[in-house]
Design a protein around this motif. Sequence first.
Motif, PDB file in Angstrom:
ATOM      1  N   GLY A  23       0.667  -0.766  -0.031  1.00  0.00           N
ATOM      2  CA  GLY A  23      -0.051   0.305   0.205  1.00  0.00           C
ATOM      3  C   GLY A  23       0.588   1.456  -0.074  1.00  0.00           C
ATOM      4  N   SER A  24       2.153   1.551   0.733  1.00  0.00           N
ATOM      5  CA  SER A  24       2.868   2.212   1.063  1.00  0.00           C
ATOM      6  C   SER A  24       4.273   2.056   0.791  1.00  0.00           C
ATOM      7  CB  SER A  24       3.041   2.795   1.962  1.00  0.00           C
ATOM      8  OG  SER A  24       1.597   3.279   3.039  1.00  0.00           O
ATOM      9  N   PRO A  25       4.839   3.341   0.449  1.00  0.00           N
ATOM     10  CA  PRO A  25       6.341   3.158  -0.876  1.00  0.00           C
ATOM     11  C   PRO A  25       7.254   2.118   0.798  1.00  0.00           C
ATOM     12  CG  PRO A  25       5.969   5.156  -0.582  1.00  0.00           C
ATOM     13  CD  PRO A  25       4.564   4.633  -0.461  1.00  0.00           C
ATOM     14  N   ARG A  26       8.041   1.008   0.213  1.00  0.00           N
ATOM     15  CA  ARG A  26       9.058   0.400   1.028  1.00  0.00           C
ATOM     16  C   ARG A  26      10.307   0.594   0.148  1.00  0.00           C
ATOM     17  NH1 ARG A  26       6.365  -2.834   4.733  1.00  0.00           N
ATOM     18  NH2 ARG A  26       8.085  -3.770   5.235  1.00  0.00           N
ATOM     19  N   PRO A  27      11.056   0.740   1.595  1.00  0.00           N
ATOM     20  CA  PRO A  27      12.300   0.912   0.852  1.00  0.00           C
ATOM     21  C   PRO A  27      13.662  -0.185   0.485  1.00  0.00           C
ATOM     22  CG  PRO A  27      12.385   1.676   2.948  1.00  0.00           C
ATOM     23  CD  PRO A  27      10.950   1.183   2.967  1.00  0.00           C
ATOM     24  N   GLY A  28      12.834  -0.988   0.882  1.00  0.00           N
ATOM     25  CA  GLY A  28      13.438  -2.710   1.469  1.00  0.00           C
ATOM     26  C   GLY A  28      14.923  -3.293   2.316  1.00  0.00           C
ATOM     27  N   HIS A  29      15.064  -3.639   2.150  1.00  0.00           N
ATOM     28  CA  HIS A  29      16.458  -3.629   3.447  1.00  0.00           C
ATOM     29  C   HIS A  29      17.806  -3.360   2.955  1.00  0.00           C
ATOM     30  CE1 HIS A  29      13.446  -6.692   6.091  1.00  0.00           C
ATOM     31  NE2 HIS A  29      13.445  -7.607   5.298  1.00  0.00           N
ATOM     32  N   PRO A  30      18.844  -2.737   3.580  1.00  0.00           N
ATOM     33  CA  PRO A  30      19.975  -2.162   3.172  1.00  0.00           C
ATOM     34  C   PRO A  30      20.509  -3.722   2.378  1.00  0.00           C
ATOM     35  CG  PRO A  30      20.012  -2.044   5.332  1.00  0.00           C
ATOM     36  CD  PRO A  30      18.030  -2.919   5.109  1.00  0.00           C
TER      37      PRO A  30
END
Length: 329
Positions: free
Chosen positions: A94-101
């Motif tokens: 639903g919302s943007p996600r940066p993902g894991h580093p």
Amino acid sequence: MVRAADLVYRALYRGLFSRLPERMAVALGQWGLRHLPLDRLTAFRRDDPRLRVSLGGIALANPLILSSMYYDTAILRRAMGLGFGAVTAKSITGSPRPGHPHPNLVRIETAEGPGLVNCNGFRNPGLEAYRRALAALPHRVPLIVAAAGESADEYARVVAGLEAFGALVEINISSPNTKLVYEWSSRPAELGALFRAVRAATAKPIIVKVSPDFRDVNEERIIPAALDAGITIVNCGNTRRVDEPRLSQRTGGLSGPALFRNTVDNVRRLRDRFGAALQIIATGGIDAPDKAREALDAGATACAYFTGFITRGPILARLILDHLLTVRP
Ligand SMILES: Cc1cc2nc3c(=O)[nH]c(=O)nc-3n(C[C@H](O)[C@H](O)[C@H](O)COP(=O)(O)O)c2cc1C
């Protein structure tokens, strides 16, 4: 031409992609996909009426599907001309996600051949931005849009927001990289409500993508609940959760040929148990023409791959299609 493309890619993978640091190899590979007009070359495709299949009532030119990983529409557009009967977009939240580093993807050499372990963690632009991106994507072959979320409401909202842009909708309840998605399989009692909510959110055919780590729960709880809700396509399956100390999360999802035997076993068991009520997409370790054939012969309606696209290159689809035609005249 087909043989030459196969040899060139094998040399490129062995000499370059498998030696560069993973992050650089990914950037280079994606640059190539965006900028090299491979989809204009007919060598990458094969059109033959004997290859056609119907998935959820949608006509596919052949049973090969690019599995979920890319969200960049420039890459999806290119992939639509690279021999697949359908292409799957990345799971969107639903919302943007940066993902894991970083490091969030590493190569791994298994006894069965080259694979990957990732902890991508759903890096994605979120529903609203992705709707705008998809609006500009022409569909040369059917697109499968994919949804993930933390709650039944979030899945239903993402499905309702994406469905206009896809011929089919996949709901991912199985990626092992984030608790939010993987944990659904340990709470199968809650999945009935989720399935009913997404079924009500779209009239498009829905695919439920399950995890190879939960075979019994899939068969006894999850797939029956999906069928009860009117969801008749299962994708088996996602990556398998493994420990991987090189990744930022120290754990990730294994993909590639180490999954293959289990994928075929699952297809066979599901076909025996659910018969014609269920359509099955075989995913996990398909990286060679004879593996695609084996998965289809075991009862899969279609088969999907991602790691094979990386390790064998874009020519793999054509190699598989040629092989299917030699054994299914
Ligand atoms: C880097 C990476 C990202 C992925 N992202 C997704 C995703 O967003 N949604 C999903 O359902 N599966 C995702 N997958 C899983 C693949 O779609 C596929 O199910 C899995 O890799 C097993 O198939 P394979 O052995 O052919 O790669 C991802 C896999 C990789 C390697």
